[in-house]
Design a protein around this motif. Sequence first.
Motif, PDB file in Angstrom:
ATOM      1  N   ASP B  28       1.697  32.822  47.878  1.00 16.17           N
ATOM      2  CA  ASP B  28       2.103  34.071  48.614  1.00 16.17           C
ATOM      3  C   ASP B  28       1.005  34.271  49.651  1.00 16.17           C
ATOM      4  O   ASP B  28       0.035  34.809  49.427  1.00 16.17           O
ATOM      5  N   LEU B  29       1.583  34.166  51.005  1.00 17.87           N
ATOM      6  CA  LEU B  29       0.317  34.728  51.923  1.00 17.87           C
ATOM      7  C   LEU B  29       0.591  36.426  52.128  1.00 17.87           C
ATOM      8  O   LEU B  29       1.777  36.852  52.297  1.00 17.87           O
ATOM      9  N   LYS B  30      -0.464  37.026  52.130  1.00 18.69           N
ATOM     10  CA  LYS B  30      -0.523  38.676  52.240  1.00 18.69           C
ATOM     11  C   LYS B  30      -1.490  38.828  53.276  1.00 18.69           C
ATOM     12  O   LYS B  30      -2.516  38.332  53.170  1.00 18.69           O
ATOM     13  N   ILE B  31      -0.958  39.770  54.184  1.00 17.44           N
ATOM     14  CA  ILE B  31      -1.679  40.198  55.497  1.00 17.44           C
ATOM     15  C   ILE B  31      -1.965  41.789  55.250  1.00 17.44           C
ATOM     16  O   ILE B  31      -0.895  42.570  55.109  1.00 17.44           O
ATOM     17  N   LYS B  32      -3.035  42.243  55.070  1.00 15.64           N
ATOM     18  CA  LYS B  32      -3.413  43.603  54.925  1.00 15.64           C
ATOM     19  C   LYS B  32      -4.147  44.191  56.282  1.00 15.64           C
ATOM     20  O   LYS B  32      -5.062  43.528  56.755  1.00 15.64           O
ATOM     21  N   PHE B  33      -3.629  45.367  56.927  1.00 13.82           N
ATOM     22  CA  PHE B  33      -4.301  45.814  57.992  1.00 13.82           C
ATOM     23  C   PHE B  33      -3.968  47.237  57.814  1.00 13.82           C
ATOM     24  O   PHE B  33      -3.347  47.887  57.063  1.00 13.82           O
ATOM     25  N   ASP B  34      -4.240  48.017  58.991  1.00 18.89           N
ATOM     26  CA  ASP B  34      -4.678  49.317  59.094  1.00 18.89           C
ATOM     27  C   ASP B  34      -3.101  50.021  59.380  1.00 18.89           C
ATOM     28  O   ASP B  34      -2.103  49.147  60.025  1.00 18.89           O
ATOM     29  N   ALA B  35      -2.612  51.173  58.602  1.00 24.03           N
ATOM     30  CA  ALA B  35      -1.268  51.665  58.953  1.00 24.03           C
ATOM     31  C   ALA B  35      -0.764  51.913  60.038  1.00 24.03           C
ATOM     32  O   ALA B  35       0.425  52.038  60.142  1.00 24.03           O
ATOM     33  N   SER B  36      -1.708  52.387  60.783  1.00 28.90           N
ATOM     34  CA  SER B  36      -1.297  52.757  62.009  1.00 28.90           C
ATOM     35  C   SER B  36      -0.652  51.589  62.968  1.00 28.90           C
ATOM     36  O   SER B  36      -0.102  51.910  63.793  1.00 28.90           O
ATOM     37  N   GLN B  37      -1.036  50.478  62.579  1.00 32.13           N
ATOM     38  CA  GLN B  37      -0.310  49.270  63.452  1.00 32.13           C
ATOM     39  C   GLN B  37       1.026  48.613  62.760  1.00 32.13           C
ATOM     40  O   GLN B  37       1.241  47.657  63.107  1.00 32.13           O
ATOM     41  N   ILE B  38       1.521  49.325  61.846  1.00 32.45           N
ATOM     42  CA  ILE B  38       2.682  48.526  61.191  1.00 32.45           C
ATOM     43  C   ILE B  38       3.578  48.325  62.022  1.00 32.45           C
ATOM     44  O   ILE B  38       4.388  47.349  61.873  1.00 32.45           O
ATOM     45  N   TYR B  39       4.117  49.367  62.788  1.00 33.06           N
ATOM     46  CA  TYR B  39       5.210  49.146  63.678  1.00 33.06           C
ATOM     47  C   TYR B  39       5.073  48.280  64.691  1.00 33.06           C
ATOM     48  O   TYR B  39       5.894  47.168  64.687  1.00 33.06           O
ATOM     49  N   PRO B  40       3.841  48.120  65.572  1.00 32.09           N
ATOM     50  CA  PRO B  40       3.828  47.094  66.391  1.00 32.09           C
ATOM     51  C   PRO B  40       3.733  45.653  65.883  1.00 32.09           C
ATOM     52  O   PRO B  40       4.209  44.459  66.418  1.00 32.09           O
TER      53      PRO B  40
END
Lengths: 417, 162, 173
Positions: B28-40
């Motif tokens: 399962d590929l999981k990508i975690k990043f900053d919440a402010s970037q979710i929409y873009p």
Amino acid sequence: MERLTKDDVHPSIVKALLDQETNVTFEDALENEMILNMGPQHPATHGVLRVLLRLDGETVVAAVPDLGYLHRGYEKMAENMSYYEFIPHTDRLDYISPPANNTAFCLAVEKLYGIEAPVRAQYIRMIMTELSRITSHLVAVGALAMDVGALTVFLWCLREREKVLNAYDIICGARFTTSYTRIGGVAADMPDEAIGIIKEFIAQFEEKLDEAERMLNTNRIFVERLEGVGVISGEEAINIGLTGPNLRGSGIEHDLRRANPYMLYDQIDFKVPVYNEGDSLARYFVRADELRESCKIIIQCLDKMPKGEIMLNSPKKVLPRKTEIYTKMEELIHDFMIVNFGVKPPVGDIYSGVENPKGELGFYIVSKGEGHPWKMKIRSPSFCNLQSLGGLIKGHMISDVVAIIGSLDPVMGEADK
Amino acid sequence: MEIKDKIVPLLQEQFPETNFEVTDFRGDLKIKFDASQIYPVCNFLKNHDDLKFNMCEDVTAIDWATKKNRFTVVYHIYSLENKFRLRLACDVQENHPHIASVVPLWKSANWYERETYDMYGIKFENHPDLRRMYMPEEYEYYPLRKEYPLMGIPGDLTLPKK
Amino acid sequence: MGLEAKLMSDGFITTTIDALVGWARESSVWPMPLGISCCGIEMMAVAGPKYDIARFGSEVMRFTPRQCDVLLVAGTVTYKMSHVVKKIYDQMPDPKWVIAMGVCTSTGGMYRSYSVVQGIDHFLPVDIYLAGCPPRPDNLLNALMLIQDKIKHTRARDFQNIPLLEPVKVNGN
């Protein structure tokens, strides 16, 4: 008996509506909008679905489904019990097809543990899954027919369903809530008697299905009440998250058994029925075709099923056999540890989705290396399919609402969790 | 080239500022990043010609019961064309938990986000209809938070008079 | 029932009004099928061809509470649903009886969680608790026969204060 006041009966929103002063007079009652409350106790809502309808005459102008009348807190309970303890709970998610849910859950946990069930167990699981697809679609087709007025087919479908339940009864000792699979295999081997019953059932099922289909497909009332009712395009269906027969009724050929094969579905030859119309009739046709496909899959599985083990032999992850527990010290300790504290999986999170009769049933499990899940999310197909309901019934008549709910085939047990 | 290997370089190329934390557990590929970037990021994943993640399968959250980064919002998105499922994760803080809604991209996220709000109290900004999903409207607790007891808080839900 | 035999011989019978009314009532119990979850499916099976509830005079499943004698609560009752169940019960005309079908209706069963009512007797008088998760259809028929027996022995002057008799417990499954 104590009399209820207006406050007890109506929530604040309806009260606000009722308390408003109005100077509207009724010249023609049908020209005024009204709000109709449908459910949660309504014979056609398949359980406890509640829909608030805004009507103009008999036409639905807007609709809001209201869920939660069967919210039992599964996800919270799952966090408080071991993986083994949760298996019986999966029966009661989509309670029309319990073995399919058992299989889906065990596949998810096996993915987390990194183990795989023996080949014979996989075949048995596939047979049980397809049998449950048959029972589920029989209820779906029968209930849809009943909702639009054809009670006979409903009784015929129940008659066929009972035959499958007899097979369940012999295979796992319960006719309805099976709890049949275990992590790493199945609870008991499939006896020859059960195989005989299944073969006998399939041999006569085709004919019975033809009979029911003749009754429905040539029935003008049935066809006209479903044709062109509740149309959803393929693109819209993907966007709103439909899965399973409802998606395939809109012309999208998506079946997880074919797209991301699990168990041994890649070795089986079967067709994925697709209809392009996207209306209630197409959804009914998909289900009817899938009944035949499931029979084909079961026959192939019965032919291919080898003799052999039904439980994986992996002492620290899988429950040992009962005979060994009684005779060997090591196995007794393992059994004690697994039953009391659960099996400790590695830290991580997995998502496993399978094609259930209603659509994609997924389990998202987050493990912190403890015997119980830190978080478990159940992605239930009925919940997502119901989401399209508001849009589908807009612009139709009240009587079509019943047909559309029936054609979506939601089960509130898994929609509400 | 496998779809799995394509996603991260494409994302990194499009969003050079963002830090993408990639894990691959049991395939399962999981990508975690900053919440402010979710929409873009979701917008990019949905509309990119090679990726086409056109189905949002699930939105949920995890309560880690920690002071920092208390909640993680998890998205499962699926590409029908590539037959591939991707998991996105964003950390959300305990005081005023909020994240941008992805309903404009996928309509199916509507109810998933409502459910997550109902269970965890995470606010989805720009959500068209953020009401409770399962619990009664006037209910004041969030059942799946870790501090909420399994049997509930006595007296929080009423029974009819006998 | 032997009534025909009486008609053939003397042409009259001696009985009490209570016995006659009780006999008439017990032979046509109209259930209010409140199928909430899994038990609702087994309730459907009881109405289906194999188990055939029509043999007991109860095949008339009315979905309006105004016409029913027995409230069949089949399935988990949550707090949100409990108000609806109570409202349906209040709408039923007297005399009325309640069957709590399945363990989660009777006691909460396997659902020890925040949203499930731990037994509908917290807000309803229950006549029969039916064990099983879900009970087999035969078991539901047994419950129906028990409630018929209870109805038969109910006298007209008992109607004011329901519950009439002590609840009966059914073992099984």
